[in-house]
Design an enzyme around this catalytic site. Structure first.
Site, PDB file in Angstrom:
ATOM      1  N   LYS A 238       0.816  -1.214   0.000  1.00  0.00           N
ATOM      2  CA  LYS A 238       0.000   0.000   0.000  1.00  0.00           C
ATOM      3  C   LYS A 238       0.850   1.265   0.000  1.00  0.00           C
ATOM      4  CE  LYS A 238      -4.017  -1.932   2.409  1.00  0.00           C
ATOM      5  NZ  LYS A 238      -4.841  -1.856   3.640  1.00  0.00           N
ATOM      6  N   ARG A 239       1.978   1.200   0.685  1.00  0.00           N
ATOM      7  CA  ARG A 239       2.780   2.427   0.814  1.00  0.00           C
ATOM      8  C   ARG A 239       3.399   2.856  -0.512  1.00  0.00           C
ATOM      9  NH1 ARG A 239       8.270   1.452   1.306  1.00  0.00           N
ATOM     10  NH2 ARG A 239       8.903  -0.711   1.561  1.00  0.00           N
TER      11      ARG A 239
END
Length: 466
Positions: A238-239
Site C-alpha cells: 500500500k505504501r
C-alpha cells in the site's frame, strides 16, 4: 486434456495488481490452449472475508475484461464436501486428531529453534486416541520419508524432502477446514490442470501434492510467478501508492493499459512494448516468464496509458472521460463536443483524470490564472494587443477558427510586432494557462462569449498589477 486454470483470490481486501497479474497469466494460458478459466473465491477466513471485498474482486475482473468461464465458486458453500474428504482421510489412517495445547507447541518450537532445527510438528498425537467430543484439530499424516518432486512451469524442477514437512492442520478446532485442504479438494473437483499463482505459495505445493496423492487424485502442473517489487526494491504494498486495480480506474487509467503493463511484469516478447489482447493470447508462454522479481514502474505505466489515450477511438475515450469531468462538477453537454475536446487535448495527458483537469477550461471559467504563465504573458505590454484583439473579435459575423486566426494575424500586422507578442497573452487569457492546441481552434471551441469575458478578466488582472 482440456487445459483448465483458475484464479482463487481471498476476499479480505481489494484486487491488487499482483493478484490481477496472476489472473491475467492464468487467463492467457487458458485462452492460448483453448481451455477454460475458473474463478473461485476462497472465503474460508470468516473473520476477514467481506462482501465488499468480493464485489471489489468481481468489479476488478470485469473492468479488466478477464471473463471467466465458470464461477465464481465460494468455498464457504462447500464445507460439507471438505468434511467428507477429511472423514475419508481419517478412515484411511491418513489423518488424525490432535489435542496438543498451544503451550506444548510453543515449547516444542523453542526447543527445535535452540537445536537450529526447522520448526515442525513432531507427530506426538499420531498414535494417540483423542476423544472426538473434546477440543482438537485434524492433522494430515504426512509421509516420513521420500522426496516430493515437481516440475514448476516457471522455476523448473523443485525437490523437497518429506522430513522437512510436518503434519499440517487440515481442520481447525472450530471445525473450519484450512487452506491447504480446501484448495486441494477444489482443484481436484474442478478438474484444474494448471495452477498458476504467486511464488509465496511454493512452500504449500509439496504439502498439497502429498494430499492429492493420499487421496489418489491427479496432480496439476504448477507455475509460481515471481513477486512484484516497488520501485524501492521492497515488496509492492500500500505504501507504494495505488496497488488496487479499481484505484487505477479511479486514477484515470485504461484497462488495456494496465493489462499491457502487467503482462510485461515478468514476461517479454523481444523488444515489443505494446500488445493487443489477441497478441497476448497468441504470444504468451509460461516457459518465458522470468524467475526473478519484477519492479513496478509507474512512469512506464503512464507511458503505456498515454499511448492508448492517443491511439484509441476518440468516441470511447470521450465516454470514459465524461465521469471524470463530472467529478469536477462539469456537465460535458454544456460546452463543446466532448469528442472534439478529446481529439484536441489527448496528446497532452497521461491519464483520464489529467485529461479532465486540462480540459476543464473549455466548459467553465477558471478562478485564477496559472501563476507561471501569467507572470510571463500577462504584463503591461499585453494590454494593447488584448484590447485590439477583443475589439475585432466582437465584430466577427461568424465564430470560426479561420476568422479568429485572421483577427490575431491582423493585430500582429497593425501592432507591427511578433506573433507571440499577441497570441501568447490571448492564449493565457482564454485558457488560464492550461495546455491547449492551436489558439484559433481553442477559441472556436470555447465560444465567443467566454473568450470575450476571459480577455476582460485578463485586462483587469494586468491593470490591477500596474
Amino acid at each position: 486434456m482440456t487445459v483448465r486454470t483458475r484464479f482463487a483470490p481471498s476476499p479480505t481486501g481489494y484486487l491488487h495488481v499482483g493478484g490481477a497479474r496472476t489472473a491475467l497469466f492464468s487467463w492467457l494460458h487458458a485462452r492460448k490452449h483453448g481451455g477454460q478459466f475458473v474463478l473461485r473465491i476462497e472465503d474460508t477466513d470468516l473473520e476477514r472475508s467481506t462482501a465488499e471485498s468480493v464485489n471489489a474482486i468481481l468489479e476488478g475482473m470485469t473492468w479488466l475484461g478477464l471473463e471467466y468461464d465458470e464461477g465464481p465458486f465460494y468455498q464457504t458453500q462447500r464445507f460439507d464436501r471438505y468434511n467428507e474428504i477429511i472423514d475419508q482421510l481419517l478412515e484411511k489412517g491418513l489423518a488424525y486428531r490432535c489435542d496438543c495445547s498451544k503451550e506444548r507447541l510453543e515449547e516444542l518450537r523453542e526447543e527445535q529453534m535452540k537445536r537450529k532445527e526447522k520448526p515442525r510438528y513432531d507427530g506426538f498425537c499420531r498414535q494417540r486416541e483423542i476423544d472426538p467430543s473434546q477440543p482438537h484439530v485434524i492433522r494430515f499424516h504426512n509421509p516420513d520419508s521420500g522426496v516430493v518432486v515437481f516440475d514448476d512451469l516457471v522455476r523448473g524442477r523443485i525437490s523437497v524432502a518429506n522430513e522437512e514437512l510436518d503434519d499440517l492442520i487440515i481442520r481447525r478446532s472450530d471445525g473450519a477446514p484450512t487452506y491447504n485442504l480446501t484448495v486441494v479438494v477444489d482443484d481436484a473437483d474442478m478438474n484444474i490442470t494448471h495452477v498458476i499463482r504467486g511464488d509465496d505459495h511454493i512452500n504449500n505445493t509439496p504439502r498439497q501434492i502429498n494430499l492429492l496423492k493420499a487421496l489418489e487424485l491427479p496432480v496439476p502442473q504448477y507455475g509460481h510467478l515471481p513477486m512484484i517489487l516497488g520501485e524501492d526494491g521492497a515488496r509492492l504494498s500500500k505504501r507504494h501508492g495505488a496497488v488496487s486495480v479499481m484505484q487505477y480506474m479511479e486514477d484515470g487509467f485504461l484497462p488495456e493499459a494496465l493489462l499491457n503493463y502487467l503482462v510485461r511484469l515478468g514476461w517479454s516478447h523481444g523488444d515489443q512494448e505494446i500488445f493487443s489482447l489477441d497478441e497476448m493470447v497468441e504470444l504468451f508462454d509460461l516457459a518465458e516468464v522470468n524467475k526473478a522479481p519484477s519492479a513496478f514502474n509507474t512512469e512506464k505505466l503512464l507511458w503505456i496509458n498515454q499511448h492508448y489515450l492517443k491511439s484509441d477511438d476518440p468516441k470511447r475515450i470521450a465516454r470514459l472521460l465524461s465521469p471524470h469531468l463530472g467529478k469536477l462538477d462539469i456537465d460535458p453537454t454544456q460546452g463543446p463536443d466532448l469528442v472534439q475536446v478529446v481529439e484536441a487535448q489527448r496528446e497532452r495527458a497521461s491519464t483520464l483524470v489529467e485529461l479532465a483537469q486540462i480540459s476543464a477550461f473549455y466548459y467553465r471559467d477558471f478562478e485564477t490564472f496559472d501563476a507561471k504563465a501569467a507572470k510571463k504573458a500577462l504584463k503591461e505590454a499585453a494590454l494593447e494587443p488584448l484590447a485590439l484583439v477583443r475589439a475585432h473579435l466582437m465584430e466577427l459575423p461568424d465564430w470560426n477558427r479561420e476568422d479568429i486566426h485572421a483577427v490575431i494575424a491582423n493585430a500582429v500586422k497593425i501592432l507591427e510586432t511578433g506573433f507571440g507578442k499577441v497570441a501568447m497573452p490571448v492564449r493565457v487569457a482564454v485558457t488560464g494557462g492550461a495546455p491547449s492546441p492551436d489558439l484559433d481552434l481553442t477559441m472556436e471551441m470555447i465560444g465567443r462569449e467566454a473568450c470575450l469575458r476571459r480577455i476582460d478578466k485578463a485586462i483587469d488582472y494586468i491593470q490591477k498589477l500596474s
